[in-house]
Motif scaffolding. Structure first.
Motif, PDB file in Angstrom:
ATOM      1  N   ASP A  47       7.821  -8.730 -18.938  1.00  0.00           N
ATOM      2  CA  ASP A  47       8.756  -7.619 -19.121  1.00  0.00           C
ATOM      3  C   ASP A  47       8.153  -6.555 -20.017  1.00  0.00           C
ATOM      4  O   ASP A  47       8.292  -5.360 -19.772  1.00  0.00           O
ATOM      5  N   LYS A  71       5.595  -4.638 -18.039  1.00  0.00           N
ATOM      6  CA  LYS A  71       6.259  -3.765 -17.066  1.00  0.00           C
ATOM      7  C   LYS A  71       6.822  -2.532 -17.755  1.00  0.00           C
ATOM      8  O   LYS A  71       6.645  -1.407 -17.282  1.00  0.00           O
ATOM      9  N   ASP A  72       7.480  -2.718 -18.917  1.00  0.00           N
ATOM     10  CA  ASP A  72       8.023  -1.586 -19.671  1.00  0.00           C
ATOM     11  C   ASP A  72       6.906  -0.671 -20.153  1.00  0.00           C
ATOM     12  O   ASP A  72       7.030   0.552 -20.109  1.00  0.00           O
ATOM     13  N   GLN A 131       5.635   1.364 -17.245  1.00  0.00           N
ATOM     14  CA  GLN A 131       6.601   2.392 -16.884  1.00  0.00           C
ATOM     15  C   GLN A 131       6.547   3.534 -17.892  1.00  0.00           C
ATOM     16  O   GLN A 131       6.553   4.700 -17.509  1.00  0.00           O
TER      17      GLN A 131
END
Length: 150
Positions: free
Chosen positions: A5, A8-9, A12
């Motif tokens: 996570d 992924k953050d 992004q």
């Protein structure tokens, strides 16, 4: 938060930063070529997240609510509008000029967990506040995954 996570953050955030830098350099390179009436400005924006919501606050002093549009597509929220010149500027010598006027546009990249049907927007005292509810997800529920191969 798991490492996946976090990565992924981070990716992004880096993608959003790259897109904003590309936009900034594109605007700078076209600045001298573009008539001032066609130039876009970007209102200051804050975005914060809780366990349940994502909130976006856009500062739009001097902009009428009817001059603002808000769209959401593929986790990108776009705020557009136009701020008119508030006072006469003819026949004067400016000492300082920082207030942008004309058309504006701001793209806000949102997490994939947003429920697109939950958007609530309010406009008060020159601030547009948008609250987006996160879609519920079931934590800890396992599912069987089929492995295919030869």
């Amino acid at each position: 938060m798991s490492m996946a996570d976090f990565n992924k953050d981070l990716m992004q955030d880096m993608r959003q930063m790259q897109e904003e830098m590309d936009l900034m350099f594109n605007q700078l390179s076209n600045w001298r070529k573009t008539p001032s009436t066609n130039r876009l400005w970007r209102p200051p924006t804050d975005v914060w997240e809780s366990d349940d919501d994502v909130v976006v606050l856009v500062e739009l002093a001097g902009v009428k609510q009817s001059e603002v549009s808000l769209t959401l597509k593929d986790n990108i929220m776009t705020v557009k509008g136009d701020r008119k010149v508030l006072s006469k500027r003819e026949g004067c010598c400016f000492r300082n000029m920082e207030i942008s006027t004309g058309r504006f546009e701001r793209n806000i990249f949102l997490p994939e967990t947003i429920d697109p049907d939950s958007v609530k927007a309010t406009y008060r005292d020159g601030f547009l506040e948008i609250t987006l509810t996160k879609a519920p997800h079931i934590a800890g529920k396992a599912r069987e995954i089929t492995i295919t191969g030869q």
